[in-house]
Each structure stands twice: as structure tokens, then as C-alpha cells.
Design a protein around this motif. Structure first.
Motif, PDB file in Angstrom:
ATOM      1  N   LEU A 232       0.819  -1.213   0.000  1.00 10.66           N
ATOM      2  CA  LEU A 232       0.000   0.000   0.000  1.00 10.66           C
ATOM      3  C   LEU A 232       0.851   1.260   0.000  1.00 10.66           C
ATOM      4  CD1 LEU A 232      -2.889  -0.717   2.549  1.00 10.66           C
ATOM      5  CD2 LEU A 232      -2.950  -0.842   0.062  1.00 10.66           C
ATOM      6  N   ASP A 233       1.911   1.224   0.763  1.00  8.91           N
ATOM      7  CA  ASP A 233       2.760   2.401   0.964  1.00  8.91           C
ATOM      8  C   ASP A 233       4.205   1.983   0.741  1.00  8.91           C
ATOM      9  OD1 ASP A 233       4.179   4.596   1.810  1.00  8.91           O
ATOM     10  OD2 ASP A 233       3.477   4.524   3.894  1.00  8.91           O
ATOM     11  N   GLU A 234       4.837   2.558  -0.269  1.00  5.04           N
ATOM     12  CA  GLU A 234       6.208   2.155  -0.600  1.00  5.04           C
ATOM     13  C   GLU A 234       7.194   2.463   0.520  1.00  5.04           C
ATOM     14  OE1 GLU A 234       7.520   6.143  -3.155  1.00  5.04           O
ATOM     15  OE2 GLU A 234       7.081   4.252  -4.193  1.00  5.04           O
ATOM     16  N   ASP A 235       6.791   3.311   1.457  1.00  6.77           N
ATOM     17  CA  ASP A 235       7.658   3.631   2.589  1.00  6.77           C
ATOM     18  C   ASP A 235       7.254   2.889   3.864  1.00  6.77           C
ATOM     19  OD1 ASP A 235       9.170   5.518   1.097  1.00  6.77           O
ATOM     20  OD2 ASP A 235       7.581   7.009   1.372  1.00  6.77           O
ATOM     21  N   ALA A 236       6.362   1.914   3.737  1.00  7.17           N
ATOM     22  CA  ALA A 236       5.873   1.192   4.919  1.00  7.17           C
ATOM     23  C   ALA A 236       7.007   0.445   5.615  1.00  7.17           C
ATOM     24  CB  ALA A 236       4.776   0.212   4.517  1.00  7.17           C
ATOM     25  N   THR A 237       6.997   0.477   6.931  1.00  5.44           N
ATOM     26  CA  THR A 237       7.975  -0.261   7.734  1.00  5.44           C
ATOM     27  C   THR A 237       7.239  -0.989   8.851  1.00  5.44           C
ATOM     28  OG1 THR A 237       8.346   1.629   9.202  1.00  5.44           O
ATOM     29  CG2 THR A 237       9.802   1.423   7.270  1.00  5.44           C
ATOM     30  N   LEU A 238       7.947  -1.921   9.461  1.00  6.89           N
ATOM     31  CA  LEU A 238       7.405  -2.654  10.598  1.00  6.89           C
ATOM     32  C   LEU A 238       8.567  -3.246  11.367  1.00  6.89           C
ATOM     33  CD1 LEU A 238       4.825  -3.655  12.045  1.00  6.89           C
ATOM     34  CD2 LEU A 238       4.937  -5.699  10.596  1.00  6.89           C
ATOM     35  N   ASP A 239       8.532  -3.102  12.672  1.00  4.51           N
ATOM     36  CA  ASP A 239       9.610  -3.635  13.498  1.00  4.51           C
ATOM     37  C   ASP A 239       9.784  -5.134  13.270  1.00  4.51           C
ATOM     38  OD1 ASP A 239       9.994  -1.148  14.570  1.00  4.51           O
ATOM     39  OD2 ASP A 239       8.873  -1.539  16.424  1.00  4.51           O
ATOM     40  N   ASP A 240      11.031  -5.573  13.354  1.00  3.31           N
ATOM     41  CA  ASP A 240      11.375  -6.995  13.259  1.00  3.31           C
ATOM     42  C   ASP A 240      10.970  -7.615  11.936  1.00  3.31           C
ATOM     43  OD1 ASP A 240      12.444  -7.017  15.897  1.00  3.31           O
ATOM     44  OD2 ASP A 240      10.404  -7.181  16.692  1.00  3.31           O
ATOM     45  N   THR A 241      11.012  -6.802  10.880  1.00  2.31           N
ATOM     46  CA  THR A 241      10.781  -7.346   9.543  1.00  2.31           C
ATOM     47  C   THR A 241      11.902  -6.885   8.614  1.00  2.31           C
ATOM     48  OG1 THR A 241       9.452  -5.476   8.741  1.00  2.31           O
ATOM     49  CG2 THR A 241       8.273  -7.275   9.862  1.00  2.31           C
ATOM     50  N   THR A 242      12.069  -7.605   7.514  1.00  3.61           N
ATOM     51  CA  THR A 242      13.039  -7.248   6.489  1.00  3.61           C
ATOM     52  C   THR A 242      12.297  -6.695   5.286  1.00  3.61           C
ATOM     53  OG1 THR A 242      14.481  -9.067   7.180  1.00  3.61           O
ATOM     54  CG2 THR A 242      14.882  -8.120   5.000  1.00  3.61           C
ATOM     55  N   PRO A 243      12.609  -5.491   4.823  1.00  2.00           N
ATOM     56  CA  PRO A 243      11.937  -4.958   3.638  1.00  2.00           C
ATOM     57  C   PRO A 243      12.156  -5.854   2.423  1.00  2.00           C
ATOM     58  CG  PRO A 243      13.191  -3.240   4.762  1.00  2.00           C
ATOM     59  CD  PRO A 243      13.600  -4.541   5.377  1.00  2.00           C
ATOM     60  N   TRP A 244      11.142  -5.985   1.590  1.00  2.00           N
ATOM     61  CA  TRP A 244      11.237  -6.815   0.386  1.00  2.00           C
ATOM     62  C   TRP A 244      12.428  -6.388  -0.482  1.00  2.00           C
ATOM     63  CZ3 TRP A 244       9.363 -11.193  -1.669  1.00  2.00           C
ATOM     64  CH2 TRP A 244       9.430 -11.384  -3.048  1.00  2.00           C
ATOM     65  N   ALA A 245      12.653  -5.092  -0.609  1.00  2.00           N
ATOM     66  CA  ALA A 245      13.765  -4.614  -1.434  1.00  2.00           C
ATOM     67  C   ALA A 245      15.098  -5.113  -0.896  1.00  2.00           C
ATOM     68  CB  ALA A 245      13.745  -3.090  -1.503  1.00  2.00           C
ATOM     69  N   GLU A 246      15.242  -5.111   0.407  1.00  2.00           N
ATOM     70  CA  GLU A 246      16.483  -5.616   1.010  1.00  2.00           C
ATOM     71  C   GLU A 246      16.582  -7.134   0.852  1.00  2.00           C
ATOM     72  OE1 GLU A 246      18.189  -6.207   5.535  1.00  2.00           O
ATOM     73  OE2 GLU A 246      17.166  -4.301   5.051  1.00  2.00           O
ATOM     74  N   PHE A 247      15.468  -7.811   1.035  1.00  2.00           N
ATOM     75  CA  PHE A 247      15.449  -9.271   0.936  1.00  2.00           C
ATOM     76  C   PHE A 247      15.846  -9.736  -0.456  1.00  2.00           C
ATOM     77  CE2 PHE A 247      13.041 -13.298   0.351  1.00  2.00           C
ATOM     78  CZ  PHE A 247      13.590 -14.034   1.389  1.00  2.00           C
ATOM     79  N   THR A 248      15.484  -8.954  -1.476  1.00  2.00           N
ATOM     80  CA  THR A 248      15.752  -9.352  -2.864  1.00  2.00           C
ATOM     81  C   THR A 248      16.882  -8.534  -3.492  1.00  2.00           C
ATOM     82  OG1 THR A 248      14.031  -7.827  -3.654  1.00  2.00           O
ATOM     83  CG2 THR A 248      13.372 -10.106  -3.208  1.00  2.00           C
ATOM     84  N   ALA A 249      17.711  -7.932  -2.672  1.00  2.00           N
ATOM     85  CA  ALA A 249      18.750  -7.036  -3.199  1.00  2.00           C
ATOM     86  C   ALA A 249      19.877  -7.790  -3.888  1.00  2.00           C
ATOM     87  CB  ALA A 249      19.322  -6.182  -2.074  1.00  2.00           C
ATOM     88  N   GLY A 250      20.172  -8.977  -3.432  1.00  2.00           N
ATOM     89  CA  GLY A 250      21.318  -9.706  -3.971  1.00  2.00           C
ATOM     90  C   GLY A 250      20.970 -10.517  -5.194  1.00  2.00           C
ATOM     91  N   HIS A 251      21.616 -10.219  -6.308  1.00  2.00           N
ATOM     92  CA  HIS A 251      21.377 -10.982  -7.531  1.00  2.00           C
ATOM     93  C   HIS A 251      22.031 -12.356  -7.414  1.00  2.00           C
ATOM     94  CE1 HIS A 251      20.885 -11.977 -11.747  1.00  2.00           C
ATOM     95  NE2 HIS A 251      22.175 -12.288 -11.786  1.00  2.00           N
ATOM     96  N   ALA A 252      21.330 -13.364  -7.884  1.00  2.00           N
ATOM     97  CA  ALA A 252      21.873 -14.715  -7.873  1.00  2.00           C
ATOM     98  C   ALA A 252      21.288 -15.489  -9.041  1.00  2.00           C
ATOM     99  CB  ALA A 252      21.542 -15.423  -6.553  1.00  2.00           C
ATOM    100  N   PRO A 253      22.087 -16.331  -9.661  1.00  4.71           N
ATOM    101  CA  PRO A 253      21.560 -17.120 -10.782  1.00  4.71           C
ATOM    102  C   PRO A 253      20.510 -18.113 -10.298  1.00  4.71           C
ATOM    103  CG  PRO A 253      23.743 -17.897 -10.157  1.00  4.71           C
ATOM    104  CD  PRO A 253      23.499 -16.645  -9.374  1.00  4.71           C
ATOM    105  N   LEU A 254      19.591 -18.415 -11.175  1.00  2.00           N
ATOM    106  CA  LEU A 254      18.558 -19.384 -10.842  1.00  2.00           C
ATOM    107  C   LEU A 254      19.138 -20.797 -10.806  1.00  2.00           C
ATOM    108  CD1 LEU A 254      15.183 -18.630 -12.682  1.00  2.00           C
ATOM    109  CD2 LEU A 254      15.564 -19.038 -10.256  1.00  2.00           C
TER     110      LEU A 254
END
Length: 654
Positions: A232-254
């Protein structure tokens, strides 16, 4: 029984496509009679080994390790499919090929508020590789559980494919589920990672579910990581969670972990109307093969096709929809209220994205009909060649409305199956006509017949819907059911070695089927059995009726015939005094005098499960005096307060 109904659609005389190609190929390779669909189907259920091996070969199953046989054991429950084989679902969905080249569109996503996104296969593969790397960093491996409280959107699909690529086990709930309903499902499987959105949009309103996410984190002690998708909000945060952007930041081959054919792919859930929802586990191989057969042959989807079905992530149709990737189709994902701002929303979506196979529920068709919609007059629906309908039986009026108001050349694909098999065992074929009010045929490989109480096969008579031979996507197990007791009780108790599904069905001499509703909520009046679907088609055909629930208390064990009760949700301005005489007259003439209710009762809402099914059996139990907490789990209901009027009517109620 009745005369042959009207034919609403017929295949072209020179019909060609994957089904015809498969029939010709099977005839050439196996020497079997495939002169028409009936002959092809007869072979598919009489020689399971040959048919399913042929289907796997024709459809291009990718085995990392080849099987040693097609069917190691054919006992039900416990059939062993393709022993020795290893494979991976995600590999089938993501490997480049026809319809899956880098520039091909993998998915089109639309939200009710106008947000849209187009994702190519190159972009999808990159996103899945990144999410996969995030799961690996979280310690996820083969057999670990990854769950999502998320809508029908791109990130949910990416997270699922990433989990599947690792051989992890997936499960999802729609974000509108209540905390208890989600906990009752996810806690059973002890997840390691939770992917959750910050909120969702429905009916023009935004709902922040971050408090629910925090509550779930406290209730799921096995969680190592919670990933927050800012939906809903691209700036949404929540304690004790990892943002999706951070979670998917590392490129890796399939990469794809080869797993055994019956290795768990995902856990779906029964309605959970009594006790905890049962965790229904399906395997990688069974789902890949069954979905490719259904999508490529029965539905003739493939490269160049655009496949849409309105669903949430809490319904098995989401699992089938995303399977469009397996056959190279573009899948169309919609998240939101299909009736907002009006019932034209999905038809407009079909026009904008040139949808070729348009799937909805029977109630949606009925709502469009009752609203007087004529989509063909408002939208360019020329790309639609088939309309799928499921969720409940499609009324004859619904069949006629599609032909008249949507398109006369459109194939009407009414289908029925279930979460239990994550597939349809009766449905359509591009080589079989569509008869008014009927499901055209049994699916290839599904030996679907009607039984009487003694287990004798019936033709053109109403009986229990059973499947007499195993199919690959039957559950490999129920979660936390080590000796298989609950699985046997669910499907095999009444007819040992035969799957009893729990629906009333009539198989016609044409090979078509008519579903009459759940066999455990049938109206049995004076020995005349009738499914609730027939009753609802009459009652809900009145514009004064918004919804209804019919209960035959006879089936609760009374020595004498009990009362037939009909509960009505009235449209604004309607009155029971006005509509009751009309209902009685219509039911008497269209069903039978025996099926006119003893009493009509007005209620504010009909209790429904989270998947939208009417709570017929739980209400029957409540009215018979069963303790409410034993009759139904309130956390499994969309609208728990809707139970109150029935509790008041129960013995000892007030």
C-alpha cells in the motif's frame, strides 16, 4: 431422465489444437482408438500407465532423474506415481521455451485502484533468483516451509517460485483472512519464513494489516524471518521485519533443486468449518503433470494465450492460475473487489488485456446476470474464446446469459473439482459440445462415476460422485497425519479403495455431468433427493433475494421427516410478506411440492467459509443441538456474526 438439452456450443468441424494433436499422437504411438473424446477418455482411465506416461512425454515433463515406472502402486490411498523420478515445479515454469523467452510477457498484474504492472520472463527469472538468494540467506532449504499473507500480486508469485526452486514447501493465505484463521493454518506447518504485505485494497478502501503481521510473528515461534512487502505504501515499515527490497537485493543465478515426484510442493487447506482446517499436501510431480494436462489439453492454453481467473491466494484457483506459466501462457493477475466500482470491472480488464480464457465463479456470473449486464455491448471481448466457471454449479440461466450477453461463439467451460486434488475432474474439452446446464465431460485420466449407497454404478441417475482410479494430483498426505487415518476418513471410508468426493452428481448417456451440490447437505424430502444447487437456482432467481440458505433437518437423524427451513437475505425494500407466496409457487412448480419449505426466515447474512462456501452442514448441526464450537470454527468464517440467528433457533437458544 430429461430430453437432451440444447446445445450451446459445438467444436469446429476442422477443430485442431493440442487436444487433437495429442489424440493423433496417442493413436500413432500407442495404437489406441482416439476417434473421439469418449474413446480417448476411455483409454485414459483403462490404461493408467500408458496414458499418464504418454501425457508426461507429450507435455514435455522435465525429469532430472527418469522414473523407473509410471505407477508403482495403484492403491488408493497411497498410489505411487513415477517412482524414482526427480524434478522441480519452478524449473517447468521458468525455463526458457515457447512463450517463456526473455522478452515474452510472463504476467500482467492489475489492482482495483488502477495500479498495473507488466513483467517479462527475463524480469521474472531475475526476481525469482533474487528472492531465492534471500531464502537461502534465511537458511531455507528442501522441506522447510515458507508462507505468505499476501494478495494475488507479483511478489507473491515470485516468493512461491523461489521457495519451489529450493524444494521448500509453500502455503498462502489472503490478507483479508483474520488472525485466527491464518494462525490455524500456518501454525500447523511451522513456517521458517513469512512474506507479508503491509495492507491491501478492497472496495475502494485500504486496510493496514501490519498489526496482524505483528500478532502472527508472536504466535509463530518457528519464524526466523518476516519479509514485509510495501504493497500500500512504498515507505511502509514494521519492526522486526526485512523490507522486500532488502530481501531481494542480492542478484543470484537461478537453480532448481531436483526433488522426488511426490515431494511436497504446497499445503492447501480444507474449509475448516469444524476444528482446524486440514492441511492438504500436494506433490511437485503430481501438480506439474495434472496442471499441464488440464491447461494444455482440456483448456488448450499455451504461448500467445492470456489466462485469467478471478481468485485470491486463499483459493486453489490461484494455484491453477499461476500454472499458466507451465504451458507458456501469459497469466493475468487481478487483486481487488470484482464488483468495484461496478460489475463491469473484470469485463473491462478482459478487454484491456485481450484475455483469451476468462475464468470467474458461478456466483459472479449470476450477479452479472441479475444486474442486467450485457458485457458484449459495452466492451470488446472478441479475444475471449472460453469462459470458465467454478465454485458452485452454473445455473441454466447462467449458461444462456453467457451465450446471449457475452458472446455466442464462446465455449462455456463449467468445471468442478476441489482443493483436495487442486484440479477439476469434470470440465470441458475443445472437442466436446456444451449442453445447457451440463459440465461437458470428465477430465482425461479421471474415472468419475456416480454410485448408489451400495457402491453400484449409476447412469443418468443422481448418486455420489466418486473417482474409482488414482490421479497424480490426489494428496500425497494430510499434514500431521502420520498413519494416514484422517486422509482415509476424509475420502475412502464409505467406499474402500474409491475416492468419495462428497457431491451429488448425475452422469448422462452423453458423457456429460450435472453437479447437484454437496451430498451431505442434500434435500431429502419424501424419498426424493435434490441438491441444494437446484433450490438456490429457483430462490435466488428472484430479484428480491440477495442470498439464501436451505436446511433439511431430516438428515440430522430424526425418525420422522424434519422441517425444511429456508433462510433469506432480502434486497433493500423487499418484504417477506411480498415474496414468500411467489417463492412457494415457484418451488412447487419448478422443484416439487415436497421441496416447498415449511418455514421461511429472514436473516441479515448467510454464514460463509473464508473460501465463500455456504455453511450448510455446520448450520444443520447447530440446529440439531450440536455445541457451536463443535459444529463450526468461527475463525473459518468470513462473517462469524452471521451465525447468531441460527444459534438463537437452536435447542436451548435464546
Amino acid at each position: 431422465m430429461a430430453d437432451t438439452p440444447d446445445v450451446l456450443w459445438v467444436p469446429a468441424a476442422d477443430q485442431a489444437g493440442p487436444m487433437a494433436e495429442f489424440a493423433a499422437w496417442a493413436h500413432e504411438r500407442h495404437g489406441v482408438d482416439t476417434s473421439d473424446y469418449a474413446a480417448l477418455h476411455a483409454w485414459s482411465v483403462s490404461d493408467l500407465d500408458a496414458f499418464w506416461a504418454a501425457a508426461a512425454e507429450f507435455l514435455g515433463m522435465r525429469f532430472s532423474t527418469p522414473p523407473t515406472a509410471t505407477l508403482g502402486s495403484r492403491e488408493m490411498p497411497g498410489a505411487e506415481w513415477f517412482p524414482g523420478a526427480t524434478l522441480n515445479y519452478a524449473e517447468h515454469a521458468l525455463t526458457p521455451g515457447p512463450g517463456r523467452e526473455d522478452a515474452d510477457i510472463a504476467l500482467l498484474y492489475a489492482r482495483e485502484d488502477g495500479l498495473e504492472r507488466t513483467v517479462t520472463h527475463a524480469e521474472l527469472r531475475d526476481a525469482v533468483g533474487r528472492a531465492r538468494a534471500g531464502l537461502v540467506r534465511a537458511g531455507v532449504g528442501k522441506g522447510d516451509r515458507v508462507v505468505a499473507l499476501a494478495p494475488n500480486c507479483t511478489e507473491t508469485l515470485v516468493a512461491f517460485l523461489a521457495a519451489a526452486s529450493l524444494g521448500a514447501i509453500w502455503s498462502s493465505c489472503s490478507p483479508d483472512f483474520g488472525i485466527r484463521a491464518v494462525h490455524d493454518r500456518f501454525a500447523q506447518i511451522e513456517p521458517m519464513v513469512l512474506v507479508a504485505v503491509d495492507g491491501y485494497v478492497y472496495g475502494g478502501k485500504c486496510y493496514d494489516i501490519r498489526p496482524n503481521v505483528t500478532a502472527l510473528q508472536a504466535q509463530l515461534p518457528t519464524l526466523r524471518q518476516t519479509v514485509l512487502v510495501p504493497y500500500l505504501d512504498e515507505d511502509a515499515t514494521l519492526d522486526d521485519t526485512t523490507p522486500w527490497a532488502e530481501f531481494t537485493a542480492g542478484h543470484a543465478p537461478l537453480a532448481f533443486e531436483p526433488v522426488p515426484f511426490d515431494h511436497p510442493l504446497w499445503v492447501l487447506y480444507s474449509s475448516g468449518t469444524t476444528g482446524l482446517p486440514k492441511g492438504i499436501v500436494h506433490g511437485h510431480g503430481g501438480i506439474v503433470l495434472e496442471h499441464m494436462k488440464a491447461l494444455r489439453l482440456q483448456m488448450e492454453l499455451g504461448p500467445g494465450e492470456r489466462f485469467f481467473w478471478f481468485t485470491t491466494t486463499g483459493w486453489m484457483m490461484w494455484n491453477l492460475l499461476i500454472g499458466g506459466l507451465l504451458v507458456g501462457s501469459t497469466i493475468v493477475l487481478f487483486d481487488g473487489n470484482p464488483g468495484y466500482p461496478d460489475l463491469g470491472t473484470l469485463w473491462k480488464l478482459a478487454e484491456r488485456h485481450r484475455v483469451t480464457y476468462f475464468g470467474v465463479s458461478a456466483p459472479y456470473v449470476q450477479s452479472s446476470l441479475k444486474a442486467g449486464l450485457r458485457p458484449r455491448d459495452q466492451f470488446d471481448l472478441s479475444a475471449i474464446r472460453a469462459i470458465g466457471s467454478t465454485g458452485s454449479p452454473l445455473s441454466e440461466e447462467g449458461f444462456r446469459w453467457i451465450g446471449d450477453a457475452v458472446g455466442g461463439s464462446i465455449q462455456i467451460c463449467s468445471v468442478s473439482g476441489g482443493t483436495d486434488v487442486c484440479a477439476a475432474f469434470v470440465g470441458s474439452s475443445p472437442t466436446v459440445p456444451v449442453w445447457l446446464g451440463e459440465i461437458s465431460c470428465a477430465a482425461l485420466g479421471a474415472d468419475v462415476v456416480a454410485y448408489d449407497e451400495a457402491g453400484k454404478e449409476l447412469l443418468d441417475e443422481v448418486g455420489e460422485l466418486v473417482i474409482t482410479k488414482p490421479t497424480p494430483s490426489m494428496p500425497v498426505m494430510f499434514w500431521n497425519d502420520p498413519d494416514g487415518t484422517r486422509l482415509r476418513e476424509a475420502y475412502f471410508e464409505d467406499y474402500p479403495g474409491v475416492w468419495r468426493h462428497g457431491d451429488w452428481v448425475r452422469r448422462t448417456p452423453r458423457g456429460s455431468y450435472v453437479i447437484y451440490g454437496r451430498s451431505d447437505s442434500t434435500l431429502n424430502r419424501g424419498g426424493v433427493r435434490m441438491g441444494t444447487a437446484d433450490f438456490y437456482s429457483v430462490v435466488e432467481g428472484f430479484e428480491q433475494i440477495v442470498d439464501s440458505l436451505v436446511i433439511d433437518t431430516t438428515e440430522l437423524g430424526a425418525k420422522e421427516e424434519g422441517a425444511l427451513l429456508c433462510f433469506l437475505v432480502l434486497a433493500p425494500g423487499a418484504s417477506l410478506e411480498e415474496v414468500e407466496p411467489l417463492l412457494r409457487k415457484a418451488l412447487r412448480s419448478e422443484l416439487s411440492p415436497r421441496h416447498v419449505p415449511d418455514r421461511f426466515v429472514v436473516v441479515e447474512a448467510v454464514p460463509r467459509t473464508l473460501s465463500g462456501k455456504k455453511c450448510e452442514v455446520p448450520v444443520k448441526k447447530i440446529l440439531a443441538g450440536v455445541a457451536p464450537d463443535k459444529a463450526v470454527s468461527r475463525g473459518a468464517l468470513q462473517n462469524p456474526d452471521a451465525l447468531d440467528p441460527f444459534l438463537a433457533l437452536a435447542p436451548g437458544g435464546s
